[in-house]
Design a protein around this motif. Structure first.
Motif, PDB file in Angstrom:
ATOM      1  N   SER A 412       0.828  -1.219   0.000  1.00  0.00           N
ATOM      2  CA  SER A 412       0.000   0.000   0.000  1.00  0.00           C
ATOM      3  C   SER A 412       0.859   1.264   0.000  1.00  0.00           C
ATOM      4  O   SER A 412       0.379   2.336  -0.345  1.00  0.00           O
ATOM      5  N   LYS A 413       2.134   1.152   0.380  1.00  0.00           N
ATOM      6  CA  LYS A 413       3.002   2.341   0.386  1.00  0.00           C
ATOM      7  C   LYS A 413       3.623   2.607  -0.978  1.00  0.00           C
ATOM      8  O   LYS A 413       4.352   3.583  -1.150  1.00  0.00           O
ATOM      9  N   GLN A 414       3.412   1.691  -1.928  1.00  0.00           N
ATOM     10  CA  GLN A 414       4.089   1.830  -3.215  1.00  0.00           C
ATOM     11  C   GLN A 414       3.141   2.271  -4.328  1.00  0.00           C
ATOM     12  O   GLN A 414       1.932   2.020  -4.253  1.00  0.00           O
ATOM     13  N   THR A 415       3.727   2.870  -5.355  1.00  0.00           N
ATOM     14  CA  THR A 415       2.971   3.208  -6.564  1.00  0.00           C
ATOM     15  C   THR A 415       3.825   2.829  -7.770  1.00  0.00           C
ATOM     16  O   THR A 415       5.050   2.745  -7.664  1.00  0.00           O
ATOM     17  N   ILE A 416       3.153   2.608  -8.892  1.00  0.00           N
ATOM     18  CA  ILE A 416       3.879   2.376 -10.148  1.00  0.00           C
ATOM     19  C   ILE A 416       3.692   3.623 -10.994  1.00  0.00           C
ATOM     20  O   ILE A 416       2.578   3.923 -11.432  1.00  0.00           O
ATOM     21  N   GLN A 417       4.759   4.370 -11.161  1.00  0.00           N
ATOM     22  CA  GLN A 417       4.657   5.611 -11.930  1.00  0.00           C
ATOM     23  C   GLN A 417       4.913   5.340 -13.410  1.00  0.00           C
ATOM     24  O   GLN A 417       5.598   4.383 -13.765  1.00  0.00           O
ATOM     25  N   TYR A 418       4.333   6.210 -14.254  1.00  0.00           N
ATOM     26  CA  TYR A 418       4.526   6.073 -15.697  1.00  0.00           C
ATOM     27  C   TYR A 418       4.847   7.446 -16.267  1.00  0.00           C
ATOM     28  O   TYR A 418       4.663   8.469 -15.602  1.00  0.00           O
ATOM     29  N   GLU A 419       5.288   7.420 -17.507  1.00  0.00           N
ATOM     30  CA  GLU A 419       5.568   8.675 -18.206  1.00  0.00           C
ATOM     31  C   GLU A 419       4.467   8.953 -19.202  1.00  0.00           C
ATOM     32  O   GLU A 419       3.987   8.027 -19.856  1.00  0.00           O
ATOM     33  N   ALA A 420       4.088  10.216 -19.321  1.00  0.00           N
ATOM     34  CA  ALA A 420       3.173  10.621 -20.386  1.00  0.00           C
ATOM     35  C   ALA A 420       3.397  12.091 -20.646  1.00  0.00           C
ATOM     36  O   ALA A 420       3.630  12.868 -19.721  1.00  0.00           O
ATOM     37  N   ASN A 421       3.326  12.458 -21.904  1.00  0.00           N
ATOM     38  CA  ASN A 421       3.437  13.877 -22.278  1.00  0.00           C
ATOM     39  C   ASN A 421       2.494  14.097 -23.445  1.00  0.00           C
ATOM     40  O   ASN A 421       2.897  14.257 -24.585  1.00  0.00           O
ATOM     41  N   LEU A 422       1.194  14.016 -23.146  1.00  0.00           N
ATOM     42  CA  LEU A 422       0.160  14.079 -24.194  1.00  0.00           C
ATOM     43  C   LEU A 422      -0.736  15.289 -23.993  1.00  0.00           C
ATOM     44  O   LEU A 422      -0.914  15.742 -22.872  1.00  0.00           O
TER      45      LEU A 422
END
Ligand SMILES: *[C@@H]1O[C@H](CO)[C@@H](O)[C@H](O)[C@H]1NC(C)=O
Ligand SMILES: *[C@@H]1O[C@H](CO)[C@@H](O)[C@H](O)[C@H]1NC(C)=O
Ligand SMILES: *[C@@H]1O[C@H](CO)[C@@H](O)[C@H](O)[C@H]1NC(C)=O
Length: 422
Positions: A412-422
């Motif tokens: 629960s302390k973690q996240t999966i980050q992603y990249e976007a530039n739209l």
């Protein structure tokens, strides 16, 4: 919002055209952490020692050795007795820092007492070879063999589905690294397990861990020293591998031979991890801009498709660039493993269509899913290969969708980050 028309032509006796009005939705996102289950890895006592001065975002995994005799504490009426406190305490502390664990059970560790469970030593006839003061396991013992299989069965039952655990490492010999170099002459079936028992053990272990990848040292593929005479019959079992002398030029050819026999495309289904080689020059300059021997670490990581490397001593050095060492650890850690970039994000009011590309160097090895405005897709991003894209449609009524990447395999302390530039 920019409106685009996508038209699909169907052939149903006559031609007709169905148009779905998908409109682009702006989406901006950056990665400012090392994502779960990738990166440079530190023994758990290092983040424990540094506390909050070692930013938790700079690493996602912590490593510990599991001395078998801390876990296996006896045998009563033929039933092996376990004490889970040591491992539970470690996993709880690591998870409290927002990280996941990699652990490796071992019996033999040069310089430390052999982690042989006391009950084995009291069995008549059990007698490990002693060499230079180091006691080796007595693999003639059916009690030891049965214990080894029982232990991994119990470990899998408890931890295969535990999101505090990223990967498990296994093996035999010194540090469980699949050799007894500088030890006595290897005698299979005595100071090292027989080929038959190795096969039985790795077959069982890889069948029990269904969600958490199990990794063996690349030395399992060493065909010259004969540790694993059954290599050809076990090499296609689902296990990952780790190179404990990674990134050093002088061991590269040797290690490449092992990696080649394990298969250059093995990373497509099973993780490659390891440890930066303990050579002074390599350790001291591992994170330098151009690396210690002319190759920057991120280039090496990309060439071999690494998911993680243990880099414990890197907190003691300073690389030759403007960032702090912790910032550099994070920057390099981000170049490992999977990385998701959203290349298209569109909605037509009832459905959202997302194109996600793996712009990293290896796939993710556990299920991860896109979640649009709270609705989770059923398409797993596990094993989406580097360079490949997946188009995912999620049915959700909104003109302003939001996007997250979720996984049952993070805490629960973690996240999966992603990249976007739209
Ligand atoms: C949106 O697109 C989906 C196909 O991706 C289609 O089934 C649906 O009918 C479309 N909705 C509208 C309002 O056009
Ligand atoms: C179980 O292990 C913990 C930590 O290693 C230790 O403190 C405790 O005494 C052990 N308990 C038993 C019953 O052996
Ligand atoms: C990438 O996707 C293409 C098209 O779906 C597929 O043919 C190819 O095998 C994929 N690459 C890998 C390495 O899986």
């Amino acid at each position: 919002m920019k409106l685009t028309l996508s038209c699909i032509v169907f052939l149903v006796g006559v031609y007709f055209v169905q148009c779905t009005n998908y409109a682009n939705v702006p989406l901006k996102s950056q990665i400012n952490q090392v994502n779960p289950m990738i990166g440079l890895v530190f023994w758990d006592d290092v983040p424990e020692y540094y506390g909050s001065s070692f930013p938790y975002t700079a690493l996602s995994m912590e490593y510990f050795y599991l001395p078998v005799n801390k876990l296996v504490v006896g045998r009563t009426n033929g039933v092996i007795q376990y004490n889970w406190t040591f491992i539970e305490n470690k996993l709880t502390r690591i998870a409290s820092r927002g990280h996941q664990a990699i652990f490796r059970p071992y019996y033999e560790y040069p310089g430390l007492p052999t982690a042989v469970p006391a009950f084995l030593k009291s069995i008549l006839g059990y007698q490990g070879q002693v060499f230079n003061g180091e006691e080796f396991m007595d693999w003639r013992s059916p009690d030891l063999q049965a214990m080894h299989l029982d232990m991994f069965t119990k470990l899998a039952q408890r931890y295969d589905n535990d999101n505090r655990v990223a990967f498990v490492e296994s093996g035999f010999g010194f540090w469980s690294e699949y050799h007894i170099s500088d030890g006595p002459d290897m005698v299979l079936g005595y100071n090292f397990p027989s080929g038959d028992f190795q096969q039985k053990s790795i077959t069982l272990i890889t069948s029990l861990f269904k969600n958490t990848p199990v990794l063996y040292s690349i030395d399992i593929a060493d065909i010259y020293d004969g540790q694993c005479p059954v290599f050809n019959s076990i090499k296609n079992l689902p296990f990952g591998s780790f190179d404990d002398s990674a990134f050093a030029k002088d061991s590269q050819d040797w290690n490449d031979g092992n990696k080649q026999r394990l298969g250059w495309t093995r990373y497509q289904t099973q993780p490659l991890g390891g440890e930066i080689a303990y050579e002074d020059n390599v350790q001291q300059h591992a994170l330098d801009i151009n690396g210690p021997e002319g190759t920057p670490l991120p280039t090496y990581v990309a060439n071999y498709h690494y998911t993680f490397l243990i880099a414990n001593d890197q907190v003691n050095y300073k690389y030759n660039g403007p960032l702090t060492q912790f910032q550099r650890i994070q920057q390099v850690g981000q170049t490992f493993g999977y990385k998701f970039t959203i290349t298209s994000f569109q909605t037509n009011g009832t459905h959202t269509q997302v194109v996600v590309k793996n712009t990293g160097v290896a796939p993710a090895y556990k299920d991860m899913y896109l979640q649009v405005s709270g609705v989770q897709s059923t398409v797993s991003l596990k094993r989406l290969q580097p360079g490949n894209s997946s188009t995912v449609v999620v049915q959700v009524s909104t003109n302003a969708p939001t996007l997250k990447i979720v996984s049952p395999w993070i805490t629960s302390k973690q996240t999966i980050q992603y990249e976007a530039n739209l």
